[in-house]
Design an enzyme around this catalytic site. Structure first.
Site, PDB file in Angstrom:
ATOM      1  N   ASP A  69      -1.500   9.156  23.743  1.00  0.00           N
ATOM      2  CA  ASP A  69      -0.679   8.868  24.928  1.00  0.00           C
ATOM      3  C   ASP A  69      -1.616   8.287  26.002  1.00  0.00           C
ATOM      4  O   ASP A  69      -1.308   8.321  27.181  1.00  0.00           O
ATOM      5  CB  ASP A  69      -0.038  10.187  25.410  1.00  0.00           C
ATOM      6  N   LYS A  92       0.972   5.116  22.306  1.00  0.00           N
ATOM      7  CA  LYS A  92       1.760   4.628  23.456  1.00  0.00           C
ATOM      8  C   LYS A  92       1.199   3.281  23.929  1.00  0.00           C
ATOM      9  O   LYS A  92      -0.015   3.081  23.946  1.00  0.00           O
ATOM     10  CB  LYS A  92       1.631   5.655  24.582  1.00  0.00           C
ATOM     11  N   GLY A 145      -1.950  18.055  29.257  1.00  0.00           N
ATOM     12  CA  GLY A 145      -1.918  18.900  28.058  1.00  0.00           C
ATOM     13  C   GLY A 145      -0.556  19.181  27.447  1.00  0.00           C
ATOM     14  O   GLY A 145      -0.466  19.995  26.530  1.00  0.00           O
TER      15      GLY A 145
HETATM   16  C1  LIG Z   1      -0.061   9.764  30.383  1.00  0.00           C
HETATM   17  S1  LIG Z   1      -1.536  10.703  30.439  1.00  0.00           S
HETATM   18  C2  LIG Z   1      -1.393  11.737  29.034  1.00  0.00           C
HETATM   19  C3  LIG Z   1      -0.415  12.856  29.189  1.00  0.00           C
HETATM   20  C4  LIG Z   1      -0.497  13.839  28.031  1.00  0.00           C
HETATM   21  N1  LIG Z   1      -0.042  13.253  26.787  1.00  0.00           N
HETATM   22  C5  LIG Z   1       0.319  15.070  28.281  1.00  0.00           C
HETATM   23  O1  LIG Z   1       1.365  15.205  27.662  1.00  0.00           O
HETATM   24  O2  LIG Z   1      -0.095  15.913  29.083  1.00  0.00           O
HETATM   25  C6  LIG Z   1      -2.719   9.531  29.940  1.00  0.00           C
HETATM   26  C7  LIG Z   1      -4.117  10.093  29.798  1.00  0.00           C
HETATM   27  O3  LIG Z   1      -4.956   9.142  29.132  1.00  0.00           O
HETATM   28  C8  LIG Z   1      -6.265   9.436  29.542  1.00  0.00           C
HETATM   29  N2  LIG Z   1      -7.199   8.371  29.146  1.00  0.00           N
HETATM   30  C9  LIG Z   1      -7.182   7.079  29.524  1.00  0.00           C
HETATM   31  N3  LIG Z   1      -8.233   6.433  28.997  1.00  0.00           N
HETATM   32  C10 LIG Z   1      -8.918   7.328  28.244  1.00  0.00           C
HETATM   33  C11 LIG Z   1     -10.101   7.269  27.462  1.00  0.00           C
HETATM   34  N4  LIG Z   1     -10.801   6.126  27.337  1.00  0.00           N
HETATM   35  N5  LIG Z   1     -10.535   8.395  26.851  1.00  0.00           N
HETATM   36  C12 LIG Z   1      -9.846   9.557  26.974  1.00  0.00           C
HETATM   37  N6  LIG Z   1      -8.711   9.682  27.711  1.00  0.00           N
HETATM   38  C13 LIG Z   1      -8.251   8.577  28.341  1.00  0.00           C
HETATM   39  C14 LIG Z   1      -6.129   9.591  31.029  1.00  0.00           C
HETATM   40  O4  LIG Z   1      -7.241  10.265  31.571  1.00  0.00           O
HETATM   41  C15 LIG Z   1      -4.818  10.384  31.142  1.00  0.00           C
HETATM   42  O5  LIG Z   1      -5.044  11.746  31.268  1.00  0.00           O
END
Ligand SMILES: C[S@@+](CC[C@H](N)C(=O)[O-])C[C@H]1O[C@@H](n2cnc3c(N)ncnc32)[C@H](O)[C@@H]1O
Length: 235
Positions: free
Chosen positions: A148, A188, A78
């Site tokens: 992201d 990203k 988050g």
């Molecule tokens: C690097 S983290 C994001 C960090 C976030 N931007 C933060 O600042 O807290 C990447 C996220 O992408 C999510 N993710 C990956 N594939 C996804 C999808 N198909 N739908 C929703 N979320 C997805 C993962 O669950 C993970 O929590």
């Protein structure tokens, strides 16, 4: 009873604890403890160090303004949502500025963030998740879509690249459908053979596209962001 105890102790003495130095979890711990952004994130109450990537992008390009509507894809835990809420004033903490809106979605759970609409445990690539976001937009269009999202790494580089590129295109397709003319898009990806094509495809819809590598993005990581500005609108 006492015999079995001493046998157990003997056994314990003979067990050698293997050093975890060199293991990936050891390297991760060492890197985390020496990373200034991890410490700064704790001090500033951000949920993770990623916050600084969006802060840097926004400080450089001013994509987030009070009153705007933002969709945050892949938002868990988050920290980008925390940044977006403050910058668009979604929590109405500044009574002199217009109040914005932030809708955040992730496959994983997201703990509530004051001012944000949270859609946790939802896969963004599923049509019903996107319909839900559109419902929450309540007739508004998005000014900024940020993604992201990162797939779980398989360790097979080409497959991981294909998976993240797929997420980028799903985000782009959605952004194009729901964005206001003039909107921005941040996505990203891991730099790979498909980066140039994605950049070209984003530029079909956004007047200005550039790759960005914030200082807080680790230099040994292939991670980069593509920033699209001045959405041309759908004719
Ligand atoms: C690097 S983290 C994001 C960090 C976030 N931007 C933060 O600042 O807290 C990447 C996220 O992408 C999510 N993710 C990956 N594939 C996804 C999808 N198909 N739908 C929703 N979320 C997805 C993962 O669950 C993970 O929590």
């Amino acid at each position: 009873m006492s015999r079995s105890f001493s046998t157990t102790m003997k056994h314990f003495k003979s067990v050698k604890i293997k050093s975890s130095k060199g293991s990936s979890s050891h390297q991760w711990l060492t890197r985390q403890s020496s990373d200034p952004y991890v410490e700064k994130a704790k001090l500033m109450n951000y949920r993770c160090r990623s916050a600084f990537k969006l802060l840097e992008i926004d400080d450089r390009f001013q994509i987030l303004r009070p009153g705007q509507t933002v969709i945050d894809c892949g938002a868990s835990p988050g920290s980008w949502t925390q940044v977006a809420v403050t910058r668009v004033n979604a929590d109405a903490s500044n009574s002199q500025s217009p109040q914005g809106k932030v809708i955040s979605i992730d496959k994983q759970h997201i703990y509530p963030i004051n001012g944000a609409t949270i859609l946790g445990n939802m896969d963004f690539t599923e049509p019903q998740s996107q319909t839900k976001i559109i419902e929450y937009l309540d007739g508004r269009k998005a000014d900024v879509v940020i993604s992201d999202m990162a797939p779980s790494a398989t360790g097979v580089r080409d497959l991981d690249n294909d998976n993240i590129i797929h997420l980028c295109y799903v985000a782009l397709r959605f952004a194009v459908q729901i964005s206001e003319t003039g909107a921005s898009f941040v996505v990203k990806l891991w730099q790979c053979g498909q980066t140039k094509q994605l950049e070209t495809d984003i530029s079909r819809f956004y007047g200005n596209v550039k790759p960005v590598k914030p200082n807080s993005s680790r230099s040994d990581s292939a991670e980069i962001f593509l920033l699209g500005r001045s959405f041309k609108g759908l004719k």
